[in-house]
Design a protein around this motif. Sequence first.
Motif, mmCIF file in Angstrom:
data_model
loop_
_atom_site.group_PDB
_atom_site.id
_atom_site.type_symbol
_atom_site.label_atom_id
_atom_site.label_comp_id
_atom_site.label_asym_id
_atom_site.label_seq_id
_atom_site.Cartn_x
_atom_site.Cartn_y
_atom_site.Cartn_z
ATOM 1 N N HIS A 75 0.839 -1.196 -0.045
ATOM 2 C CA HIS A 75 -0.129 -0.013 0.059
ATOM 3 C C HIS A 75 0.834 1.057 -0.059
ATOM 4 O O HIS A 75 1.056 1.898 1.070
ATOM 5 C CB HIS A 75 -0.878 -0.219 1.338
ATOM 6 C CG HIS A 75 -1.845 -1.075 1.062
ATOM 7 N ND1 HIS A 75 -3.071 -1.200 0.518
ATOM 8 C CD2 HIS A 75 -2.170 -2.446 2.000
ATOM 9 C CE1 HIS A 75 -3.692 -2.193 0.742
ATOM 10 N NE2 HIS A 75 -3.081 -3.058 1.512
ATOM 11 N N ALA A 76 1.353 1.491 -1.044
ATOM 12 C CA ALA A 76 2.353 2.661 -1.331
ATOM 13 C C ALA A 76 1.747 3.592 -2.191
ATOM 14 O O ALA A 76 0.945 3.218 -3.132
ATOM 15 C CB ALA A 76 3.530 2.044 -1.839
ATOM 16 N N PRO A 77 2.355 4.930 -2.277
ATOM 17 C CA PRO A 77 1.638 5.763 -3.277
ATOM 18 C C PRO A 77 1.822 5.351 -4.537
ATOM 19 O O PRO A 77 2.917 4.768 -5.021
ATOM 20 C CB PRO A 77 2.180 7.097 -2.757
ATOM 21 C CG PRO A 77 2.822 7.048 -1.398
ATOM 22 C CD PRO A 77 3.052 5.392 -1.304
ATOM 23 N N HIS A 78 1.138 5.922 -5.662
ATOM 24 C CA HIS A 78 1.185 5.267 -7.134
ATOM 25 C C HIS A 78 2.659 5.918 -7.499
ATOM 26 O O HIS A 78 3.006 5.055 -8.167
ATOM 27 C CB HIS A 78 0.079 6.089 -7.729
ATOM 28 C CG HIS A 78 0.059 6.012 -9.439
ATOM 29 N ND1 HIS A 78 -0.345 4.677 -9.613
ATOM 30 C CD2 HIS A 78 0.462 6.698 -10.239
ATOM 31 C CE1 HIS A 78 -0.207 4.668 -10.925
ATOM 32 N NE2 HIS A 78 0.051 5.818 -11.227
ATOM 33 N N TYR A 79 3.085 7.087 -7.277
ATOM 34 C CA TYR A 79 4.414 7.355 -7.947
ATOM 35 C C TYR A 79 5.536 6.431 -7.088
ATOM 36 O O TYR A 79 6.297 6.416 -7.965
ATOM 37 C CB TYR A 79 4.602 8.894 -7.634
ATOM 38 C CG TYR A 79 4.925 9.167 -6.430
ATOM 39 C CD1 TYR A 79 6.040 9.442 -5.428
ATOM 40 C CD2 TYR A 79 3.857 9.674 -5.446
ATOM 41 C CE1 TYR A 79 6.263 9.857 -4.301
ATOM 42 C CE2 TYR A 79 3.884 10.099 -4.095
ATOM 43 C CZ TYR A 79 5.297 10.170 -3.521
ATOM 44 O OH TYR A 79 5.389 10.461 -2.107
ATOM 45 N N VAL A 80 5.325 6.072 -6.271
ATOM 46 C CA VAL A 80 6.319 4.986 -5.367
ATOM 47 C C VAL A 80 6.374 3.898 -6.429
ATOM 48 O O VAL A 80 7.569 3.521 -6.646
ATOM 49 C CB VAL A 80 6.378 5.097 -4.032
ATOM 50 C CG1 VAL A 80 7.230 3.997 -3.524
ATOM 51 C CG2 VAL A 80 6.317 6.362 -3.341
ATOM 52 N N LYS A 81 5.235 3.348 -6.532
ATOM 53 C CA LYS A 81 5.235 2.351 -7.188
ATOM 54 C C LYS A 81 5.559 2.431 -8.674
ATOM 55 O O LYS A 81 6.218 1.508 -9.250
ATOM 56 C CB LYS A 81 3.639 1.655 -7.427
ATOM 57 C CG LYS A 81 3.152 1.325 -6.042
ATOM 58 C CD LYS A 81 1.569 0.872 -6.238
ATOM 59 C CE LYS A 81 1.221 0.418 -4.815
ATOM 60 N NZ LYS A 81 -0.454 0.081 -4.994
ATOM 61 N N GLN A 82 5.456 3.361 -9.363
ATOM 62 C CA GLN A 82 6.116 3.521 -10.816
ATOM 63 C C GLN A 82 7.728 3.656 -10.754
ATOM 64 O O GLN A 82 8.235 3.105 -11.483
ATOM 65 C CB GLN A 82 5.610 4.565 -11.636
ATOM 66 C CG GLN A 82 4.096 4.242 -11.848
ATOM 67 C CD GLN A 82 3.566 5.213 -13.003
ATOM 68 O OE1 GLN A 82 3.560 6.354 -12.847
ATOM 69 N NE2 GLN A 82 3.256 4.548 -14.368
ATOM 70 N N LEU A 128 4.147 5.396 -19.269
ATOM 71 C CA LEU A 128 3.130 5.788 -20.545
ATOM 72 C C LEU A 128 1.960 5.057 -19.992
ATOM 73 O O LEU A 128 0.593 5.536 -20.103
ATOM 74 C CB LEU A 128 3.257 5.386 -21.826
ATOM 75 C CG LEU A 128 4.351 6.340 -22.404
ATOM 76 C CD1 LEU A 128 4.802 5.907 -23.930
ATOM 77 C CD2 LEU A 128 3.790 7.802 -22.450
ATOM 78 N N HIS A 129 1.996 3.592 -19.597
ATOM 79 C CA HIS A 129 0.738 2.952 -19.242
ATOM 80 C C HIS A 129 0.613 3.067 -17.569
ATOM 81 O O HIS A 129 1.758 3.112 -17.080
ATOM 82 C CB HIS A 129 1.107 1.507 -19.642
ATOM 83 C CG HIS A 129 1.533 1.113 -21.065
ATOM 84 N ND1 HIS A 129 0.358 1.159 -21.835
ATOM 85 C CD2 HIS A 129 2.602 0.550 -21.852
ATOM 86 C CE1 HIS A 129 0.756 0.765 -23.056
ATOM 87 N NE2 HIS A 129 2.218 0.560 -22.908
ATOM 88 N N GLU A 130 -0.610 3.223 -17.635
ATOM 89 C CA GLU A 130 -1.083 3.407 -16.016
ATOM 90 C C GLU A 130 -0.966 2.028 -15.151
ATOM 91 O O GLU A 130 -1.569 1.211 -15.643
ATOM 92 C CB GLU A 130 -2.315 3.936 -16.202
ATOM 93 C CG GLU A 130 -2.909 4.646 -14.841
ATOM 94 C CD GLU A 130 -2.171 5.669 -14.630
ATOM 95 O OE1 GLU A 130 -2.184 6.174 -13.199
ATOM 96 O OE2 GLU A 130 -1.771 6.726 -15.264
ATOM 97 N N LEU A 131 -0.261 2.275 -14.216
ATOM 98 C CA LEU A 131 -0.250 1.315 -13.156
ATOM 99 C C LEU A 131 -1.331 1.397 -12.097
ATOM 100 O O LEU A 131 -1.302 2.287 -11.354
ATOM 101 C CB LEU A 131 0.985 1.505 -12.299
ATOM 102 C CG LEU A 131 1.243 0.213 -11.388
ATOM 103 C CD1 LEU A 131 1.190 -1.220 -11.741
ATOM 104 C CD2 LEU A 131 2.546 0.304 -10.854
ATOM 105 N N GLU A 132 -2.653 1.113 -12.471
ATOM 106 C CA GLU A 132 -3.910 1.162 -11.952
ATOM 107 C C GLU A 132 -4.104 0.982 -10.706
ATOM 108 O O GLU A 132 -3.524 -0.127 -9.990
ATOM 109 C CB GLU A 132 -5.086 0.507 -12.863
ATOM 110 C CG GLU A 132 -5.100 1.014 -14.157
ATOM 111 C CD GLU A 132 -6.043 0.009 -14.929
ATOM 112 O OE1 GLU A 132 -6.531 -0.860 -14.478
ATOM 113 O OE2 GLU A 132 -6.176 0.383 -16.123
ATOM 114 N N PRO A 133 -4.548 1.710 -9.779
ATOM 115 C CA PRO A 133 -4.913 1.567 -8.431
ATOM 116 C C PRO A 133 -5.897 0.293 -8.265
ATOM 117 O O PRO A 133 -6.552 -0.084 -9.092
ATOM 118 C CB PRO A 133 -5.421 2.855 -7.815
ATOM 119 C CG PRO A 133 -5.383 3.728 -8.846
ATOM 120 C CD PRO A 133 -5.018 3.055 -10.037
ATOM 121 N N ALA A 134 -5.724 -0.306 -7.047
ATOM 122 C CA ALA A 134 -6.579 -1.477 -6.666
ATOM 123 C C ALA A 134 -8.009 -1.144 -6.976
ATOM 124 O O ALA A 134 -8.841 -2.299 -7.357
ATOM 125 C CB ALA A 134 -6.362 -1.909 -5.072
#
Length: 142
Positions: A75-82, A128-134
């Motif tokens: 459960h990390a922020p989106h930018y951290v995951k990317q 470019l491709h969205e790493l979509e949230p849960a």
Amino acid sequence: MNRSFLYSLKVWLLMVIVAPLLHLTLSWLMMHDPEISLFDEIKKDYIIAADIVLLLTIPFALIFWFSVSSLLKNHAPHYVKQALTSAIFIIMGLAFFEMLFEKGTPSLTSLAVIIFPYAIAGISGIWLHELEPAGVEEEESA
């Protein structure tokens, strides 16, 4: 469908489609006196280059998918995951190319022609491709 699988597949397919084009373009630019045009070079060699990339990067794609799948469980922020996905891609790519060139020492320009296209295409695919949230997957199934 599993969002980590779809995301990994999108990134990998972008790399498989775009990286050979960049590779052939850089190779053509590095020629001292190209005898054929860039368009003819791409027409002649693209299918072979894409097939080779497709076959050689299947293990890479599976490891990338497993990494993204385990990363999405956090459960990390989106930018951290990317950012972490980009780091995973870079580390795996360097390990992959190290295995590829284990026997000889290639020149710096040949390394640039080989590594840069795949690194650029892969990291572009990650961003470019969205790493979509849960929540997106849960909303679609409802």
